[in-house]
Enzyme design. Structure first.
Site, short mmCIF file in Angstrom:
data_model
loop_
_atom_site.label_atom_id
_atom_site.label_comp_id
_atom_site.label_asym_id
_atom_site.label_seq_id
_atom_site.Cartn_x
_atom_site.Cartn_y
_atom_site.Cartn_z
N ALA A 199 0.48 3.12 -2.69
CA ALA A 199 0.99 2.49 -3.91
C ALA A 199 1.18 1.00 -3.68
O ALA A 199 0.77 0.45 -2.65
CB ALA A 199 2.30 3.14 -4.34
N ASN A 200 1.80 0.34 -4.63
CA ASN A 200 2.15 -1.06 -4.49
C ASN A 200 3.55 -1.28 -5.06
O ASN A 200 4.20 -0.33 -5.50
CB ASN A 200 1.12 -1.97 -5.16
CG ASN A 200 0.98 -1.67 -6.65
OD1 ASN A 200 1.96 -1.69 -7.38
ND2 ASN A 200 -0.24 -1.37 -7.08
#
Length: 416
Positions: free
Chosen positions: A222-223
């Protein structure tokens, strides 16, 4: 007399007519306002008198037309301060790029601009200009300033320009459309107000937040995107009158009021939800979609075995949602807006992305950790188009969203 709505009965309208071929429409606007029971006073700029005569406007309005800031007789009798106060509403139609620039900058070097600077009344502006002038970053900055100051807009519309034959956004709204905006503003019906609802009748599709790409049942790629900017854009588009579909990645934010929200996890889920939501007039891809995903998702949690050997993680590329939609032959939204979150060479990379992805606009920002954009409350954006780059100062994300929505509203194509 026809049976009209009583909203304008007895209302006092100060009509300011600026220079431009669209000034001829203002004569019909005077007639339309008066037949609904309004009293109309008229101020004309010097440029306006090159297209229509004060005599014609005065004959229709039934009174004196004011043209000169330093006219001794009118200043003693009425004066620009009284003109700025003795009305229920000021309408500027047509509003040229020059006059709007004066309004945004607080200039007062002629009667029209002096009245507009001195007034505390509601002001409705009907822009009219060449499409290139309307699209110019300077004009769009001025529009953003005027909207922030509470000025309302009616139009402009997309069509062919009378003076040049060019087609694009810049035509003044028709007199009856301006009358409807006046009635809505004076009745307090913001839902019908063309200035407060520049996206009324439009479908806006927005993506927001990160995507989660599963490694195993408990881990994912993810970020740090919080989704705040995308959610703010969706809320601003809804406030501007649009029907909004928000496709949101996994974020812990409440659904914006009046917005249809579809929650997804992965990039592939997001693309599928976007395609289901089409057609749309405007698509704004603010989501920070993961570029890669694990090639194979483990069915059970990966565990350390004590050997010190890290299990291999093979990744594959995710679908490019922005490019996929922007390059559609059928069902492409009329305006496609992408975001470029960069840490280096922000403007250069955003300009390349504009061409490569096929977007109409790229909203670029520097997401280096020092700027605290991802998860933060403020943002500094640059609007990159084929015409050039417009940079905005650091603003709260809600304000970025509001200005961006109104900026976009001036560029969305009108369906034939």
């Amino acid at each position: 007399m026809a049976d009209f709505d009583a909203t304008l009965q007895g209302k006092r309208i100060l009509l300011i007519i600026a220079g431009g071929i669209a000034a001829y429409k203002s004569l019909d606007l005077i007639r339309r306002l008066k037949e609904r029971g309004a009293t109309v006073r008229v101020v004309m700029t010097k440029g306006a008198t090159e297209f229509i005569t004060p005599l014609a406007a005065g004959a229709l309005a039934g009174g004196t037309v004011y043209t000169d800031l330093f006219d001794r007789e009118s200043e003693q009798d009425v004066g620009h301060i009284r003109l700025a106060r003795e009305a229920d509403l000021i309408v500027v139609a047509p509003a040229t790029a020059d006059l709007m620039a004066k309004m945004a900058g607080g200039h007062a070097d002629d009667l029209a601009s002096a009245v507009l600077l001195a007034t505390k009344l509601p002001v409705l502006v009907a822009p009219a200009m060449n499409p290139a002038m309307w699209a110019h970053p300077a004009t769009q900055r001025n529009i953003a300033t005027l909207l922030a100051d509470g000025i309302r807009l009616a139009g402009p519309e997309r069509g062919e320009m009378a003076e040049s034959g060019e087609a694009g956004t810049g035509r003044m709204s028709e007199p009856l459309a301006i009358v409807a905006a006046v009635e809505a503003l004076l009745s307090g019906d913001n839902g019908a107000d063309a200035s407060a609802k520049p996206l009324l009748g439009k479908h806006v599709l927005v993506t927001a937040g990160p995507t989660h790409e599963p490694i195993d049942p408990v881990r994912y790629i993810a970020n740090r995107s919080s989704g705040k900017q995308g959610f703010a854009i969706a809320a601003a588009a809804a406030a501007a009158g649009a029907r909004v579909t928000l496709v949101a990645g996994p974020v812990g934010m409440a659904d914006p009021e009046g917005v249809s929200v579809r929650r997804v996890e992965t990039a592939r889920d997001m693309l599928a939800a976007v395609e289901i939501a089409l057609p749309a007039d405007i698509a704004i891809f603010a989501a920070a979609v993961a570029d890669w995903r694990p090639a194979h998702e483990a069915v059970s949690k990966l565990k350390k075995d004590g050997s010190g050997i890290v299990p291999p993680l093979h990744v594959t590329e995710n679908p490019d949602i922005l490019a996929t939609i922007a390059h559609r032959r059928d069902g492409r939204p009329g305006l496609v807006v992408g975001f470029a979150a960069e840490t280096d060479d922000v403007l250069e990379n955003a300009t390349k992305k504009l061409s490569r992805k096929g977007a109409d606009i790229i909203v670029a920002n520097d997401v280096s950790p020092a700027n605290n954009v991802m998860g933060g409350a403020a943002n500094t954006v640059h609007l990159v188009t084929a015409e050039g780059i417009e940079s905005w100062p650091q603003l709260p994300k809600d304000e970025v969203a509001r200005r961006l929505v109104h900026w976009i509203a001036g560029r969305v194509p009108t369906k034939a």
